[in-house]
Design an enzyme around this catalytic site. Structure first.
Site, mmCIF file in Angstrom:
data_model
loop_
_atom_site.group_PDB
_atom_site.id
_atom_site.type_symbol
_atom_site.label_atom_id
_atom_site.label_comp_id
_atom_site.label_asym_id
_atom_site.label_seq_id
_atom_site.Cartn_x
_atom_site.Cartn_y
_atom_site.Cartn_z
ATOM 1 N N CYS A 49 0.851 -1.199 0.000
ATOM 2 C CA CYS A 49 0.000 0.000 0.000
ATOM 3 C C CYS A 49 0.889 1.252 0.000
ATOM 4 O O CYS A 49 1.789 1.369 0.820
ATOM 5 C CB CYS A 49 -0.901 -0.090 1.232
ATOM 6 N N CYS A 52 0.962 3.302 3.151
ATOM 7 C CA CYS A 52 1.605 2.479 4.177
ATOM 8 C C CYS A 52 3.121 2.527 4.007
ATOM 9 O O CYS A 52 3.866 2.615 4.990
ATOM 10 C CB CYS A 52 1.119 1.038 4.097
#
Length: 127
Positions: A49, A52
């Protein structure tokens, strides 16, 4: 020549340690953190991600800087889908803030900067 190779190996080891990702916290690690009497933040996300990935160095830095004073954990929801269910995660990344008693006091969805994480940890009891 041997010294040059050894020097490169040492530099790569140091660089790797500086960039090491937080491991995905196990259920046991989470339970210990929440029972430690210290505030905690748990970031639930995934290694692939984009937000992330941007948060990874922030979490690593906070984990080192506040070791012994607060728990900074990461859980990869792809590796631990049970944690995603347990914490009712609907989007990633999601950060959960816990006070010293292990009670969730704040939830944030999406990227969050270091200053805001610190502010929330202080509100949760970081000294």
């Amino acid at each position: 020549m041997k010294h040059g190779i050894a020097a490169v190996a040492v530099i790569l080891m140091i660089a790797g340690a500086a960039c090491a990702e937080l491991p995905s916290a196990t259920d046991i690690v989470v339970k210990k953190a929440l029972a430690s009497g210290k505030p905690a933040v748990i970031d639930l996300g995934a290694r692939h991600c984009i937000p992330c990935k941007k948060m990874a160095p922030i979490l690593e830095s906070l984990s080192r800087e506040y070791r012994g004073r607060a728990s900074v954990l990461f859980i990869d929801v792809n590796e631990d889908q049970a944690a995603a269910l347990k914490f009712r995660i609907q989007m990633i990344p999601t950060q959960l803030f816990f006070n010293a008693q292990g009670k969730e006091v704040k939830r944030h969805i999406g990227f969050i900067d270091k200053g805001t994480i610190l502010k929330e940890l202080k509100a949760a009891g970081l000294k």
